[in-house]
Design an enzyme around this catalytic site. Structure first.
Site, mmCIF file in Angstrom:
data_model
loop_
_atom_site.group_PDB
_atom_site.id
_atom_site.type_symbol
_atom_site.label_atom_id
_atom_site.label_comp_id
_atom_site.label_asym_id
_atom_site.label_seq_id
_atom_site.Cartn_x
_atom_site.Cartn_y
_atom_site.Cartn_z
ATOM 1 N N TYR A 72 -12.301 -8.072 -17.933
ATOM 2 C CA TYR A 72 -11.519 -8.295 -18.140
ATOM 3 C C TYR A 72 -10.520 -7.590 -18.690
ATOM 4 C CZ TYR A 72 -6.121 -10.389 -17.495
ATOM 5 O OH TYR A 72 -5.341 -10.944 -17.087
ATOM 6 N N ASP A 125 10.815 10.470 -3.946
ATOM 7 C CA ASP A 125 11.827 9.388 -2.636
ATOM 8 C C ASP A 125 11.684 8.620 -3.723
ATOM 9 O OD1 ASP A 125 9.189 9.403 -1.757
ATOM 10 O OD2 ASP A 125 9.782 8.929 -0.051
ATOM 11 N N ASP A 215 6.424 13.763 -14.411
ATOM 12 C CA ASP A 215 6.107 12.979 -13.655
ATOM 13 C C ASP A 215 4.949 14.260 -12.776
ATOM 14 O OD1 ASP A 215 5.130 12.732 -10.941
ATOM 15 O OD2 ASP A 215 7.306 12.836 -9.810
ATOM 16 N N ALA A 217 2.014 14.245 -10.821
ATOM 17 C CA ALA A 217 0.591 13.738 -9.555
ATOM 18 C C ALA A 217 0.227 15.106 -8.786
ATOM 19 C CB ALA A 217 1.709 13.494 -8.228
ATOM 20 N N HIS A 450 12.551 5.296 5.292
ATOM 21 C CA HIS A 450 11.936 6.232 6.839
ATOM 22 C C HIS A 450 10.855 5.632 6.597
ATOM 23 C CE1 HIS A 450 10.862 6.987 2.329
ATOM 24 N NE2 HIS A 450 9.350 8.063 2.872
HETATM 25 N N1 F0G Z 1 5.910 11.899 -7.753
HETATM 26 C C1 F0G Z 1 4.900 12.388 -6.422
HETATM 27 C C2 F0G Z 1 5.535 13.536 -6.960
HETATM 28 C C3 F0G Z 1 4.461 11.719 -5.605
HETATM 29 O O1 F0G Z 1 4.638 12.600 -4.915
HETATM 30 C C4 F0G Z 1 4.633 10.848 -5.605
HETATM 31 C C5 F0G Z 1 3.687 10.397 -3.793
HETATM 32 C C6 F0G Z 1 4.656 9.190 -6.589
HETATM 33 C C7 F0G Z 1 5.033 10.098 -7.312
HETATM 34 C C8 F0G Z 1 4.291 8.362 -6.016
HETATM 35 O O2 F0G Z 1 2.712 7.807 -6.433
HETATM 36 O O3 F0G Z 1 2.645 7.224 -4.363
HETATM 37 O O4 F0G Z 1 1.187 6.523 -6.483
HETATM 38 O O5 F0G Z 1 2.886 5.560 -6.104
HETATM 39 N N2 F0G Z 1 3.946 10.852 -2.791
HETATM 40 C C9 F0G Z 1 3.105 10.656 -2.123
HETATM 41 C C10 F0G Z 1 3.326 11.428 -0.841
HETATM 42 C C11 F0G Z 1 3.596 9.085 -1.251
HETATM 43 O O6 F0G Z 1 3.050 10.984 0.028
HETATM 44 O O7 F0G Z 1 3.589 12.321 -1.322
HETATM 45 P P1 F0G Z 1 2.711 6.842 -5.186
#
Ligand code: F0G
Length: 458
Positions: A72, A125, A215, A217, A450
């Site tokens: 944990y 989004d 951000d 990702a 959506h």
């Molecule tokens: N930021 C970006 C640039 C993203 O593309 C996404 C998610 C997120 C944040 C949120 O992350 O899904 O792990 O909660 N994008 C996916 C997409 C869902 O299909 O582009 P998450």
């Protein structure tokens, strides 16, 4: 003879795909309320809905899962992940979360209050959702060139520094909790942000005393584009470029489901201890204790390894080349898309194809439905449905672009699949003049509609 390019990995495990008939697909999509999210995945032949959490893990990642420590508190997996994050980003502090939007939720719970302003380059989004849910405002400062899909530019995801400075001048610093720089810029077409632009944004942030959030990702794909497109970076390694990028940020949110090639996971990383501490309470409330926060030990271990693999040049070259290969097929057929091809996806310019469908009838969604019916290929709408309604007037927001995103999962499909996708799209493209109407909303949620919207034929 020059040796051709080939993938930097081989396949160890496979998963069967199910074919279907056009008639079946017509029935299934109708039953799904013409929402591609509502389809069973078994009804999809090639799934390009997202590149998020859909990648194939490696043998080393699966092996790492077996070594996961499920304690944990203070799990070995947490410390493995901490080391991986530190090596790649340079950040000393981090909190695990179950995915990217959870990272946004935790960070914004600590940072954002009603009436705040968060400028950025096309907030994703969920990011926009988390901002607007707190009655704060996301202001888009993406360069205008990103709206012209025909324009070839190496860094079409950039922030417009002039627009950004106008926002910073207009509002007092205490109203701007951070600037959000999304690398790569998903909404604008998986388009990268240059190091020069990152430096410019960071300089403005510093001058106005504002924090800078990445951000992140798809940060590794962004680094690949910097290496291959920006002067002065060809000789640097991807991890070196990543560290340089992150050296300009105060904190980052990460959806590990993308460039870290895991099926679930996320994190927030911080430069300052105080910011990390301020988020701990929210992490514990919403996600879990600070050394696992929404992730099991095995998932953190797979993520630690995925971060290493996701920043490997050979892997990135394979991945980005596959997206470029699909783009080259669309070029051959004359199908318009956001140029140049992005990192994780092709964004087909639906407005240029379905010119006879009125904008009130969801042009990109209509193209997505046609592509599904044609070949069982599932993309996703990045257009009016996704743009939601204006939070004040409740009117539809009509974005300048109506795109159908074909997101390519990592290490999953072959180039034969790319040929199939391109052929299905060509068939729709060839009969585009016969498609004259789209869809109307039957049922929708007030925010992020959506995902669950139900539609009917117009
Ligand atoms: N930021 C970006 C640039 C993203 O593309 C996404 C998610 C997120 C944040 C949120 O992350 O899904 O792990 O909660 N994008 C996916 C997409 C869902 O299909 O582009 P998450």
């Amino acid at each position: 003879m020059e040796l051709p390019f080939a993938e930097s990995y081989k396949i160890k495990m496979v998963e069967s795909l199910k074919r279907s008939t056009r008639q079946q697909r017509e029935q299934w999509i109708k039953e799904a309320g013409y929402n591609l999210f509502n389809l069973k995945s078994d009804y999809v032949f090639i799934d390009l809905l997202t590149d998020s959490g859909t990648g194939a893990m490696s043998d080393k990642q699966w092996a790492a899962m077996m070594e996961g420590d499920e304690s944990y508190a203070g799990a070995r997996s947490y410390y493995n992940l901490k080391e991986s994050i530190k090596n790649i980003t340079g950040f000393d502090y981090f909190l695990p979360t179950h995915q990217g939007r959870a990272a946004e939720n935790v960070l914004f719970s600590s940072l954002v209050k009603e009436g705040d302003i968060l400028p950025g380059n096309s907030h994703f989004d969920t990011t926009k959702g988390h901002i607007e849910f707190r009655r704060a405002v996301a202001i888009d400062c993406t360069i205008d060139e990103a709206k012209d899909t025909t324009l070839e530019m190496p860094f079409k995801g950039n922030m417009d520094l002039g627009k950004l400075e106008n926002v910073l001048k207009q509002y007092p610093a205490e109203k701007i909790p951070c600037i959000v720089l999304t690398i790569t810029n998903n909404t604008a077409g998986g388009q990268p942000v240059s190091m020069e632009n990152i430096k410019g944004v960071a300089a403005l942030a510093k001058r106005y005393g504002i924090k800078l959030l990445f951000d992140s990702a798809r940060f590794a794909e962004n680094a690949y584009f910097i290496k291959t497109r920006e002067e002065g970076y060809a000789g640097k390694s991807i991890p070196e470029i990543c560290r340089e990028m992150f050296s300009h940020a105060d904190f980052m949110t990460m959806s590990s489901k993308k460039d870290a090639i895991v099926n679930m996971g996320g994190f927030i990383a911080f430069r300052e201890e105080a910011a990390w501490q301020a988020c701990q309470m929210y992490n514990i409330m919403y996600e879990g204790f600070i050394t696992y926060g929404g992730m099991s030990g095995r998932d953190m271990s797979a993520l630690a390894q995925g971060l290493i693999e996701g920043t490997d040049f050979d892997y990135l070259e394979t991945r980005i080349s596959q997206v470029a290969y699909l783009a080259s097929k669309l070029d051959e057929y004359g199908i318009p898309y956001q140029r140049p091809a992005g990192g994780h996806a092709i964004f087909v310019d639906a407005k240029k194809i379905l010119t006879r469908v009125p904008k009130e009838q969801f042009v990109a969604q209509t193209l997505g439905i046609e592509l599904y019916i044609e070949g069982g290929v599932r993309g996703v709408e990045i257009g009016t449905l996704l743009a939601d309604r204006d939070p004040v007037t409740r009117e539809n927001r009509y974005p300048s672009l109506e795109l159908l995103r074909l997101a390519i999962p990592r290490r999953v499909y072959t180039n034969n699949h790319m040929d199939y996708i391109a052929a299905a799209l060509k068939n729709v493209f060839d009969r585009r003049e016969s498609i004259t109407s789209g869809y109307l909303i039957k049922k929708e949620l007030p925010i992020m509609r959506h995902f669950t919207v139900e539609l009917e034929k117009a």
